[in-house]
Design a protein around this motif. Structure first.
Motif, PDB file in Angstrom:
ATOM      1  N   GLU A 182       6.887 -19.736   4.576  1.00 43.31           N
ATOM      2  CA  GLU A 182       5.314 -20.150   4.619  1.00 43.31           C
ATOM      3  C   GLU A 182       4.836 -18.862   4.382  1.00 43.31           C
ATOM      4  OE1 GLU A 182       5.303 -23.456   4.584  1.00 43.31           O
ATOM      5  OE2 GLU A 182       7.720 -23.632   4.640  1.00 43.31           O
ATOM      6  N   ILE A 183       5.369 -17.790   4.591  1.00 42.24           N
ATOM      7  CA  ILE A 183       3.965 -17.092   5.522  1.00 42.24           C
ATOM      8  C   ILE A 183       4.356 -15.670   4.194  1.00 42.24           C
ATOM      9  CG2 ILE A 183       2.900 -15.328   6.695  1.00 42.24           C
ATOM     10  CD1 ILE A 183       3.396 -17.225   9.284  1.00 42.24           C
ATOM     11  N   TYR A 184       4.748 -15.457   4.566  1.00 42.01           N
ATOM     12  CA  TYR A 184       5.196 -13.703   3.525  1.00 42.01           C
ATOM     13  C   TYR A 184       5.699 -13.675   2.012  1.00 42.01           C
ATOM     14  CZ  TYR A 184       5.553 -10.370   7.834  1.00 42.01           C
ATOM     15  OH  TYR A 184       4.967  -9.850   7.954  1.00 42.01           O
ATOM     16  N   ARG A 185       6.767 -14.837   1.964  1.00 43.51           N
ATOM     17  CA  ARG A 185       6.711 -14.938   0.565  1.00 43.51           C
ATOM     18  C   ARG A 185       5.958 -15.409  -0.474  1.00 43.51           C
ATOM     19  NH1 ARG A 185      10.916 -19.048   0.320  1.00 43.51           N
ATOM     20  NH2 ARG A 185      12.650 -16.661   0.611  1.00 43.51           N
ATOM     21  N   PRO A 186       4.946 -16.790   0.346  1.00 44.33           N
ATOM     22  CA  PRO A 186       3.432 -16.593  -0.530  1.00 44.33           C
ATOM     23  C   PRO A 186       2.563 -15.564  -0.823  1.00 44.33           C
ATOM     24  CG  PRO A 186       3.820 -18.363   0.322  1.00 44.33           C
ATOM     25  CD  PRO A 186       4.665 -17.562   0.910  1.00 44.33           C
ATOM     26  N   LEU A 187       2.741 -14.649   0.380  1.00 43.69           N
ATOM     27  CA  LEU A 187       1.415 -13.783   0.474  1.00 43.69           C
ATOM     28  C   LEU A 187       2.265 -12.604  -0.664  1.00 43.69           C
ATOM     29  CD1 LEU A 187       0.875 -13.972   3.639  1.00 43.69           C
ATOM     30  CD2 LEU A 187      -0.463 -13.945   2.346  1.00 43.69           C
ATOM     31  N   LEU A 188       3.309 -12.568  -0.680  1.00 45.03           N
ATOM     32  CA  LEU A 188       3.718 -11.239  -1.417  1.00 45.03           C
ATOM     33  C   LEU A 188       4.028 -11.906  -3.445  1.00 45.03           C
ATOM     34  CD1 LEU A 188       7.097 -10.376   0.348  1.00 45.03           C
ATOM     35  CD2 LEU A 188       5.107  -8.459   0.187  1.00 45.03           C
ATOM     36  N   GLU A 189       4.178 -13.038  -3.683  1.00 43.05           N
ATOM     37  CA  GLU A 189       3.645 -13.282  -4.747  1.00 43.05           C
ATOM     38  C   GLU A 189       2.272 -13.302  -5.626  1.00 43.05           C
ATOM     39  OE1 GLU A 189       7.425 -16.060  -5.027  1.00 43.05           O
ATOM     40  OE2 GLU A 189       5.805 -17.316  -4.807  1.00 43.05           O
ATOM     41  N   GLU A 190       1.275 -12.883  -4.607  1.00 43.56           N
ATOM     42  CA  GLU A 190      -0.357 -13.134  -4.635  1.00 43.56           C
ATOM     43  C   GLU A 190      -0.799 -12.073  -4.182  1.00 43.56           C
ATOM     44  OE1 GLU A 190      -0.974 -15.392  -6.269  1.00 43.56           O
ATOM     45  OE2 GLU A 190       0.210 -16.666  -6.972  1.00 43.56           O
ATOM     46  N   THR A 191       0.040 -10.428  -4.439  1.00 41.11           N
ATOM     47  CA  THR A 191      -1.148  -9.655  -3.752  1.00 41.11           C
ATOM     48  C   THR A 191      -1.948  -9.135  -4.176  1.00 41.11           C
ATOM     49  OG1 THR A 191       0.888  -8.253  -4.858  1.00 41.11           O
ATOM     50  CG2 THR A 191       1.473  -8.817  -2.770  1.00 41.11           C
ATOM     51  N   GLY A 192      -2.973  -8.104  -3.868  1.00 39.47           N
ATOM     52  CA  GLY A 192      -3.993  -8.307  -4.694  1.00 39.47           C
ATOM     53  C   GLY A 192      -3.594  -6.469  -4.467  1.00 39.47           C
ATOM     54  N   ASN A 193      -5.749  -5.795  -5.154  1.00 40.40           N
ATOM     55  CA  ASN A 193      -5.509  -4.642  -5.063  1.00 40.40           C
ATOM     56  C   ASN A 193      -5.686  -3.717  -3.733  1.00 40.40           C
ATOM     57  OD1 ASN A 193      -6.156  -2.385  -7.424  1.00 40.40           O
ATOM     58  ND2 ASN A 193      -8.144  -1.975  -5.205  1.00 40.40           N
ATOM     59  N   ASP A 194      -6.038  -4.343  -2.398  1.00 44.06           N
ATOM     60  CA  ASP A 194      -5.873  -3.073  -1.745  1.00 44.06           C
ATOM     61  C   ASP A 194      -4.403  -3.417  -0.906  1.00 44.06           C
ATOM     62  OD1 ASP A 194      -8.508  -3.680  -1.597  1.00 44.06           O
ATOM     63  OD2 ASP A 194      -8.467  -5.055   0.146  1.00 44.06           O
ATOM     64  N   PHE A 195      -3.475  -4.858  -1.130  1.00 48.01           N
ATOM     65  CA  PHE A 195      -2.063  -4.666  -0.639  1.00 48.01           C
ATOM     66  C   PHE A 195      -1.661  -2.978  -1.533  1.00 48.01           C
ATOM     67  CE2 PHE A 195       2.108  -4.674  -2.112  1.00 48.01           C
ATOM     68  CZ  PHE A 195       2.889  -5.305  -0.791  1.00 48.01           C
ATOM     69  N   ILE A 196      -1.979  -3.214  -3.202  1.00 52.92           N
ATOM     70  CA  ILE A 196      -1.769  -2.235  -3.651  1.00 52.92           C
ATOM     71  C   ILE A 196      -1.665  -1.138  -3.176  1.00 52.92           C
ATOM     72  CG2 ILE A 196      -1.096  -0.703  -6.384  1.00 52.92           C
ATOM     73  CD1 ILE A 196       0.447  -3.251  -5.527  1.00 52.92           C
ATOM     74  N   VAL A 197      -2.896  -0.093  -2.791  1.00 55.86           N
ATOM     75  CA  VAL A 197      -4.060   1.074  -2.432  1.00 55.86           C
ATOM     76  C   VAL A 197      -3.291   1.522  -0.702  1.00 55.86           C
ATOM     77  CG1 VAL A 197      -5.392   2.142  -1.784  1.00 55.86           C
ATOM     78  CG2 VAL A 197      -6.086   0.549  -3.828  1.00 55.86           C
ATOM     79  N   MET A 198      -2.844   0.720  -0.167  1.00 54.75           N
ATOM     80  CA  MET A 198      -2.438   0.710   0.491  1.00 54.75           C
ATOM     81  C   MET A 198      -0.590   1.260   0.646  1.00 54.75           C
ATOM     82  SD  MET A 198      -4.392   0.395   3.279  1.00 54.75           S
ATOM     83  CE  MET A 198      -3.477   0.575   4.962  1.00 54.75           C
ATOM     84  N   ALA A 199       0.256  -0.206  -0.108  1.00 54.73           N
ATOM     85  CA  ALA A 199       1.294   0.013  -0.543  1.00 54.73           C
ATOM     86  C   ALA A 199       1.625   2.084  -0.566  1.00 54.73           C
ATOM     87  CB  ALA A 199       1.692  -0.545  -1.285  1.00 54.73           C
ATOM     88  N   LYS A 200       0.231   2.415  -2.042  1.00 54.87           N
ATOM     89  CA  LYS A 200       1.042   3.959  -2.749  1.00 54.87           C
ATOM     90  C   LYS A 200       0.488   4.386  -1.070  1.00 54.87           C
ATOM     91  CE  LYS A 200      -0.871   2.326  -6.746  1.00 54.87           C
ATOM     92  NZ  LYS A 200      -1.522   3.091  -8.237  1.00 54.87           N
TER      93      LYS A 200
END
Length: 324
Positions: A182-200
């Protein structure tokens, strides 16, 4: 802090032994969990506001401290005055300071929900996806591991009603599945630019701990671990029939050759090689060696950040041992 009345020392120590035998697989599960946490908007907003992990160096410092703290919990006896106890006190204090800071900046505060979702990051994938990680586990090991994180959650300030870990494996698994579905899978399927910046930033920082880390490979691995739509690596995957395999192949082909290579190594190591004792022993020892190197002679960090900034210590003022 006080130990809860339901604390069981035997279960706690069994969980520590369980980690020692599966360090490589479980560290990978925790890395996926840390990456997934970045997809939670409320937590991401706080991390951006504190600027504690938004570039490779701050991420190196923050996440290496996190590794040292968790290794301390897994290695030391849990009692008042111990290194493990002091570590938990430091983490709890850090949460309070960060929460007050972000409240003043009107960026929210660290809620019980955020702490519970972060707790999932440290143990959720290990309980739900041991086969994908290659964790060698029994039901008694899982019960001990859940008890371990129930205790840790309690000591860092998660109220019992929000603690994902209960006194039962069955109810804990239901809670974890609900959080993932209900939380992580839906969020991970719709990750945005801020997520990628922090992940990098996270991966580039921890590259000094493990130079085989690659951001896009780890992001894919995490989404595959979370059963995200079209993230199917093998045609033999039981979920393959539910998706268009051409879409899955296109996602993989969109990665550069190096990311695809690292992804292949990760999947092969965790789903196949680590099931053999010899490989498991080798991979576990590689993690131990990396731990010693990053503590005593972090030469890759020397190259990226300079000698002075490369040494990370927790529990200042106390006699520190390996990895702390």
């Amino acid at each position: 802090m006080e130990l809860p009345e339901w604390y069981d020392e035997i279960l706690f120590k069994r969980a520590q032994d369980f980690f020692s035998k599966n360090m490589f697989a479980m560290m990978a599960g925790k890395l996926c969990g840390l990456l997934a946490v970045l997809a939670v908007p409320s937590i991401l907003k706080i991390l951006i506001c504190t600027k504690a992990s938004s570039c490779p160096f701050t991420a190196y410092k923050r996440y290496l401290e996190t590794i040292f703290h968790t290794l301390c919990w897994y290695e030391d006896e849990l009692k008042p005055g111990s290194r493990s106890w002091k570590s938990l006190e430091a983490v709890r204090k850090g949460h309070i300071v960060s929460s007050k800071h972000t409240e003043k900046k009107e960026a929210g505060f660290i809620s019980q929900r955020d702490m519970a979702l972060t707790q999932f990051g440290f143990m959720g994938y290990i309980v739900l996806k041991p086969d994908k990680l290659g964790v060698q586990v029994s039901n008694k090991d899982l019960e001990a591991f859940i008890h371990f994180w129930r205790v840790i959650g309690h000591l860092i300030g998660i109220q019992d009603k929000y603690n994902l870990c209960t006194g039962s494996y069955r109810t804990t698994k239901i809670r974890l599945e609900h959080v993932l579905d209900e939380i992580y899978r839906p969020l991970l399927e719709e990750t945005g630019n801020d997520f990628i910046v922090m992940a990098k930033a996270l991966i580039e920082g921890l590259w000094c701990f493990n130079p085989l880390l690659d951001c896009y490979a780890i992001v894919y691995f995490t989404k595959w671990m979370s059963d995200c739509k079209n993230y199917v690596y093998h045609e033999s995957d039981p979920r393959a029939a539910d998706f268009d395999l051409n879409d899955s192949r296109r996602i993989i082909q969109s990665l550069n050759w190096y990311s695809r290579l690292i992804l292949y190594i990760e999947v092969t190591a965790h789903t196949y090689l680590v099931n053999f004792f010899v490989f498991r022993w080798y991979f576990n020892n590689q993690v131990w060696i990396s731990q010693y190197i990053i503590y005593w002679f972090p030469f890759l960090a020397f190259y990226k950040f300079g000698i002075k900034k490369s040494y990370i210590r927790i529990l200042k003022g106390m006699k520190e041992g390996k990895g702390n």
